[in-house]
Design a protein around this motif. Sequence first.
Motif, PDB file in Angstrom:
ATOM      1  N   TRP A  76      55.919  58.833 120.150  1.00  0.00           N
ATOM      2  CA  TRP A  76      55.430  57.571 119.602  1.00  0.00           C
ATOM      3  C   TRP A  76      54.008  57.214 120.010  1.00  0.00           C
ATOM      4  O   TRP A  76      53.476  56.184 119.572  1.00  0.00           O
ATOM      5  CB  TRP A  76      56.403  56.429 119.943  1.00  0.00           C
ATOM      6  N   THR A  78      51.142  58.457 119.152  1.00  0.00           N
ATOM      7  CA  THR A  78      50.198  58.426 118.031  1.00  0.00           C
ATOM      8  C   THR A  78      50.522  57.330 117.016  1.00  0.00           C
ATOM      9  O   THR A  78      49.752  57.105 116.094  1.00  0.00           O
ATOM     10  CB  THR A  78      50.177  59.773 117.290  1.00  0.00           C
ATOM     11  N   ARG A  79      51.683  56.683 117.184  1.00  0.00           N
ATOM     12  CA  ARG A  79      52.049  55.636 116.221  1.00  0.00           C
ATOM     13  C   ARG A  79      52.211  54.268 116.873  1.00  0.00           C
ATOM     14  O   ARG A  79      52.687  53.326 116.224  1.00  0.00           O
ATOM     15  CB  ARG A  79      53.347  56.036 115.497  1.00  0.00           C
ATOM     16  N   ALA A  80      51.886  54.158 118.150  1.00  0.00           N
ATOM     17  CA  ALA A  80      52.054  52.877 118.848  1.00  0.00           C
ATOM     18  C   ALA A  80      51.375  51.768 118.032  1.00  0.00           C
ATOM     19  O   ALA A  80      50.251  51.951 117.559  1.00  0.00           O
ATOM     20  CB  ALA A  80      51.449  52.959 120.237  1.00  0.00           C
ATOM     21  N   PRO A  81      52.041  50.627 117.849  1.00  0.00           N
ATOM     22  CA  PRO A  81      51.564  49.635 116.878  1.00  0.00           C
ATOM     23  C   PRO A  81      50.462  48.706 117.364  1.00  0.00           C
ATOM     24  O   PRO A  81      49.968  47.893 116.581  1.00  0.00           O
ATOM     25  CB  PRO A  81      52.828  48.836 116.556  1.00  0.00           C
ATOM     26  N   SER A  82      50.076  48.765 118.628  1.00  0.00           N
ATOM     27  CA  SER A  82      48.904  47.997 119.072  1.00  0.00           C
ATOM     28  C   SER A  82      48.222  48.824 120.158  1.00  0.00           C
ATOM     29  O   SER A  82      48.851  49.697 120.773  1.00  0.00           O
ATOM     30  CB  SER A  82      49.305  46.623 119.624  1.00  0.00           C
ATOM     31  N   LEU A  83      46.950  48.540 120.401  1.00  0.00           N
ATOM     32  CA  LEU A  83      46.222  49.332 121.387  1.00  0.00           C
ATOM     33  C   LEU A  83      46.758  49.072 122.793  1.00  0.00           C
ATOM     34  O   LEU A  83      46.790  49.963 123.636  1.00  0.00           O
ATOM     35  CB  LEU A  83      44.721  49.052 121.309  1.00  0.00           C
ATOM     36  N   LYS A  86      49.815  51.096 123.146  1.00  0.00           N
ATOM     37  CA  LYS A  86      49.450  52.516 123.192  1.00  0.00           C
ATOM     38  C   LYS A  86      48.997  52.886 124.610  1.00  0.00           C
ATOM     39  O   LYS A  86      49.389  53.930 125.141  1.00  0.00           O
ATOM     40  CB  LYS A  86      48.320  52.768 122.189  1.00  0.00           C
TER      41      LYS A  86
ATOM     42  N   GLU B  61      40.646  43.731 118.307  1.00  0.00           N
ATOM     43  CA  GLU B  61      40.779  45.184 118.511  1.00  0.00           C
ATOM     44  C   GLU B  61      41.830  45.808 117.592  1.00  0.00           C
ATOM     45  O   GLU B  61      41.635  46.892 117.050  1.00  0.00           O
ATOM     46  CB  GLU B  61      41.089  45.511 119.982  1.00  0.00           C
ATOM     47  N   ASP B  62      42.962  45.128 117.419  1.00  0.00           N
ATOM     48  CA  ASP B  62      44.014  45.726 116.604  1.00  0.00           C
ATOM     49  C   ASP B  62      43.691  45.687 115.110  1.00  0.00           C
ATOM     50  O   ASP B  62      43.978  46.638 114.388  1.00  0.00           O
ATOM     51  CB  ASP B  62      45.363  45.039 116.885  1.00  0.00           C
ATOM     52  N   ALA B  65      41.293  48.523 114.652  1.00  0.00           N
ATOM     53  CA  ALA B  65      41.870  49.868 114.798  1.00  0.00           C
ATOM     54  C   ALA B  65      42.857  50.172 113.679  1.00  0.00           C
ATOM     55  O   ALA B  65      42.913  51.297 113.182  1.00  0.00           O
ATOM     56  CB  ALA B  65      42.561  49.992 116.154  1.00  0.00           C
ATOM     57  N   TYR B  66      43.639  49.171 113.297  1.00  0.00           N
ATOM     58  CA  TYR B  66      44.789  49.464 112.431  1.00  0.00           C
ATOM     59  C   TYR B  66      44.606  49.067 110.974  1.00  0.00           C
ATOM     60  O   TYR B  66      45.351  49.513 110.117  1.00  0.00           O
ATOM     61  CB  TYR B  66      46.037  48.757 112.979  1.00  0.00           C
ATOM     62  N   MET B 227      48.330  56.974 112.715  1.00  0.00           N
ATOM     63  CA  MET B 227      48.015  55.930 113.694  1.00  0.00           C
ATOM     64  C   MET B 227      48.335  54.533 113.159  1.00  0.00           C
ATOM     65  O   MET B 227      48.833  53.672 113.886  1.00  0.00           O
ATOM     66  CB  MET B 227      46.533  56.018 114.068  1.00  0.00           C
ATOM     67  N   LEU B 230      52.797  52.344 111.352  1.00  0.00           N
ATOM     68  CA  LEU B 230      53.762  51.359 111.834  1.00  0.00           C
ATOM     69  C   LEU B 230      53.174  49.953 111.802  1.00  0.00           C
ATOM     70  O   LEU B 230      53.820  48.999 111.341  1.00  0.00           O
ATOM     71  CB  LEU B 230      54.212  51.734 113.250  1.00  0.00           C
ATOM     72  N   HIS B 231      51.955  49.827 112.286  1.00  0.00           N
ATOM     73  CA  HIS B 231      51.296  48.518 112.305  1.00  0.00           C
ATOM     74  C   HIS B 231      51.221  47.934 110.891  1.00  0.00           C
ATOM     75  O   HIS B 231      51.537  46.764 110.663  1.00  0.00           O
ATOM     76  CB  HIS B 231      49.904  48.655 112.911  1.00  0.00           C
TER      77      HIS B 231
END
Lengths: 340, 239
Positions: A76, A78-83, A86, B61-62, B65-66, B227, B230-231
């Motif tokens: 997970w 590479t797919r973590a939903p927030s920095l 992560k 940041e999110d 990034a996302y 990356m 999911l977000h």
Amino acid sequence: MATAAAHRTAGAPAYGAPDAGPEGDIRQRAFDAAVAADERIEPRDWMPEAYRATLVRQIAQHAHSEIIGMQPEANWITRAPSLRRKAILMAKVQDEAGHGLYLYSAAETLGVSREELLDKLHSGRQKYSSIFNYPTLTWADVGAIGWLVDGAAITNQVPLCRCSYGPYARAMVRVCKEESFHQRQGYELLLALSRGTPEQHAMAQDAVDRWWWPSLMMFGPPDDASQHSAQSMAWKIKRHSNDELRQRFVDICVPQAESLGLTLPDPDLRWNEERGHHDFGAIDWTEFWDVLKGNGPCNEQRLTQRRRAHDEGAWVREAAAAHAARHNGKNNGPTGVEQA
Amino acid sequence: MTTTLPTTAALALGDDALVLSHRLGEWAGHAPVLEEEVALANIALDLLGQARVLLSMAGDEDELAYLREERAFTNLQLVEQPNGDFAHTIARQLYFSTYQHLLYGQLADSDSEFAPLAGKAVKEVAYHRDHAEQWTLRLGDGTDVSHERMRRACEALWRFTGEMFQPVAGLDVDWSGMEAAWLESVGDVLRRATLALPEGPRTGAWSAGAGRQGLHTEPFGRMLAEMQHLHRSHPGASW
């Protein structure tokens, strides 16, 4: 360490020293006295071969569990939903690699090399915790692993900080500190999901539904079916029985699940006033033995990935060893590389 | 989002760190030796820490990034290149950490808003550079197999190195001086590793500043898809 002095031997590590003969008897008595007095056995001390073998098996299995356990969580990264999540997850997986390092080093004090142990892992002659043969299907599984799997591991491992073998006990002190951090992070991840959108809440509940029973199995078979327990307890490698620790874990988790707003998937779970503990439903031991035998959802996948990483890395380890040999130890590879 | 000059620079440097951190994170569970599991994750974490500070200078940041599309990322193409074998990862690390070390060194001594971040990060990056250098020496001057793999890796990534020295708006840096220092430093490591600086072009129609302008290579889109998936699947959710 007064009573331990008699089982101390000067010079080379004593593992594998013959147990027989009058001198052996004296050493055995000194070892027994040291264990009885709750003293630590150290690498240079004489120890019975069976004690050494038990420790090697247990420490190796623990080390293997750390490095195989990286896989379901790394799944997970590479797919973590927030920095922020992560960073937490990467740090956790890194900690597990670090735990693997301490534990392989602890095993080395008993005269077995990391290479030897990895070879036994790769050839299936040594095991790792069966829990890692279950898949991480959603992000919530990362939280469930932290809360339940690390929680169960801590319950098992805190008593190991008082284990009779010094290097293992000391490694466990640091491991437990980090594990308890992971456990809180897992709990906090699930809490965010449980209080989040309906989809997030459902994701968290689904993960707890899938991880609860396998977590209870982490304490090993019931006491009457546990093949190594009695001797390990006599040697003070192990301090509590499997069933005792399992009960302790259930009692800890029930109020935490309530605070999380999640349900533990066991209709028989209820407080028993008389026992002062929670009663819980029957564990499906058929599943446990089946996964242990290699038929879990990910046994094949985990070992295959581990072997592949090792095989594909062979040329790197060989290069480091060749370089170190050519340069007389200047710019040496990291520990362990030379054993390639 | 209004793009002021410091924002442009924060995004460029932040994206470099974010993307390389992600690539290094892909190594988890796959490294050739346990010590490298720890080392690569450690470098990835340092870079992610830098990315979070830099992106936060430019916005949330999110969200950055996302929720940005591929064309809005301004990282160097070098950092988005797939990991390849360990030699490719090390070559990428050598090229990038040498660059980042020189850049942060200059920024740390400047009076720009990046000085505090650069002052802290330059110490981390010194370790990244050392790690890459030590492995370049081991692989280049190891076995025939490792030498050949390292040579190929250095050559394959060479064409992405020219764009590092395209000036970034908002950064008061001596770019050409930095490029000369970079060539000298990397050349010295490669020589000691019994390798040589590759001879091919370092810039071309696509590699001269393309990443900084939002033009990326094909693997980058797939990296972002993974990356961001999911977000993006839970709009507005908190994690």
